[in-house]
Design a protein around this motif. Sequence first.
Motif, mmCIF file in Angstrom:
data_model
loop_
_atom_site.group_PDB
_atom_site.id
_atom_site.type_symbol
_atom_site.label_atom_id
_atom_site.label_comp_id
_atom_site.label_asym_id
_atom_site.label_seq_id
_atom_site.Cartn_x
_atom_site.Cartn_y
_atom_site.Cartn_z
ATOM 1 N N SER A 14 42.777 76.810 29.471
ATOM 2 C CA SER A 14 42.596 78.258 29.857
ATOM 3 C C SER A 14 43.163 78.219 31.249
ATOM 4 N N ILE A 15 44.025 79.184 31.961
ATOM 5 C CA ILE A 15 44.622 79.290 33.039
ATOM 6 C C ILE A 15 43.772 79.345 34.157
ATOM 7 N N ALA A 16 42.410 80.127 33.870
ATOM 8 C CA ALA A 16 41.253 80.084 34.987
ATOM 9 C C ALA A 16 40.936 78.588 35.358
ATOM 10 N N LYS A 17 40.999 77.610 34.438
ATOM 11 C CA LYS A 17 40.337 76.135 34.827
ATOM 12 C C LYS A 17 41.452 75.309 35.681
ATOM 13 N N ILE A 18 42.906 75.847 35.669
ATOM 14 C CA ILE A 18 43.803 75.058 36.299
ATOM 15 C C ILE A 18 43.816 75.485 37.838
ATOM 16 N N GLU A 19 43.793 74.449 38.696
ATOM 17 C CA GLU A 19 43.548 74.557 39.993
ATOM 18 C C GLU A 19 45.067 74.090 40.592
ATOM 19 N N GLU A 20 45.423 75.185 41.431
ATOM 20 C CA GLU A 20 46.769 74.674 42.397
ATOM 21 C C GLU A 20 46.402 74.349 43.628
ATOM 22 N N ARG A 21 46.749 73.001 44.067
ATOM 23 C CA ARG A 21 46.695 72.675 45.430
ATOM 24 C C ARG A 21 48.323 72.690 46.310
ATOM 25 N N ARG A 22 47.996 73.375 47.244
ATOM 26 C CA ARG A 22 49.230 73.560 48.105
ATOM 27 C C ARG A 22 49.854 72.314 48.347
ATOM 28 N N ASP A 23 49.280 71.383 48.615
ATOM 29 C CA ASP A 23 50.206 70.007 49.089
ATOM 30 C C ASP A 23 50.717 69.421 47.566
ATOM 31 N N PHE A 24 50.411 69.978 46.554
ATOM 32 C CA PHE A 24 51.206 69.509 45.178
ATOM 33 C C PHE A 24 52.472 70.346 45.063
ATOM 34 N N GLN A 25 52.695 71.474 45.743
ATOM 35 C CA GLN A 25 53.700 72.251 45.648
ATOM 36 C C GLN A 25 54.472 71.991 47.133
ATOM 37 N N LYS A 74 50.703 84.217 34.389
ATOM 38 C CA LYS A 74 49.616 84.897 35.040
ATOM 39 C C LYS A 74 49.980 86.674 35.002
ATOM 40 N N ARG A 75 51.509 86.788 35.479
ATOM 41 C CA ARG A 75 51.946 87.845 35.545
ATOM 42 C C ARG A 75 51.992 88.672 34.163
ATOM 43 N N ASN A 76 52.044 87.900 33.211
ATOM 44 C CA ASN A 76 52.224 88.252 31.732
ATOM 45 C C ASN A 76 50.907 88.556 31.293
ATOM 46 N N GLN A 77 49.831 88.296 32.042
ATOM 47 C CA GLN A 77 48.466 88.588 31.623
ATOM 48 C C GLN A 77 47.884 87.620 30.575
ATOM 49 N N GLU A 78 48.457 86.501 30.710
ATOM 50 C CA GLU A 78 48.153 85.571 29.455
ATOM 51 C C GLU A 78 46.813 84.815 29.929
ATOM 52 N N GLN A 79 46.009 84.321 29.132
ATOM 53 C CA GLN A 79 44.917 83.714 29.272
ATOM 54 C C GLN A 79 44.901 82.266 29.205
ATOM 55 N N HIS A 80 45.769 81.969 28.460
ATOM 56 C CA HIS A 80 46.196 80.516 28.129
ATOM 57 C C HIS A 80 47.448 79.794 28.154
#
Length: 246
Positions: A14-25, A74-80
Amino acid sequence: MTPAALKWTKRVLSIAKIEERRDFQLRVNGTSPQHVTRLLREMQAGQKLPAVKVALVDGGHFLVDGFHRLEAHKRNQEQHIEALVAHMDLKQALQEARLANTGHGKPLSRADRNAIWEAHVAAGDHRGPDGTLKTPRVLSAELHNILSHETIRQRLKKMGLEDELEPVKAWGPAEPDAAALAEERREEADDLVLRLGSLLAAMGDGEDRREVLEALRGVVGAIEAGEVPAALTDLPATYAAQLGIE
């Protein structure tokens, strides 16, 4: 555990479960809207994007590779989204994220390459497990050649590590001979030519590409005439940065 030893499992998350850390980018400017748009168009044309990579750290799902792909979903409104998932600790996740930025995807700018190098050093990954300084060639290979081994050699010298660089063997010369240095310069030039070819291929047949080609003709002409290739300063800033040109 090194990134090569990680055990990846393909899952649909689920895309909602994935966390994005700025220090990983580690891209200095973060995700590029233009690159996300290109990926979105590919998705809408029916192309399947590669799976993103996710680190499972203390029960949390952290994105380590695929920031542009995730944003396109996300922009394509995908949930997974399809993901390769591996258990690791925070340090391993940071290392995986750092190296993921070097291997593929949107070309890195000079600032991006500098940031990745600085993070590599800050994490102590310029040294082996025993504390020994890694050779410039090993470091260049680890970073997927985003910096040539000669460039890394010079950076290590500026860090005051010259005495640790490739200790001289009793039967070897005290300093690299002229032929060895010439070979290193040739390898570095070959790296730049390959990088330039990749960038030009990605630019398409537009005005920017024509401007770069015109500037390059000026560079070649100046070098052949024995002059300083001042035409380098005419390169569009974006591509000059990607080539590592001041």
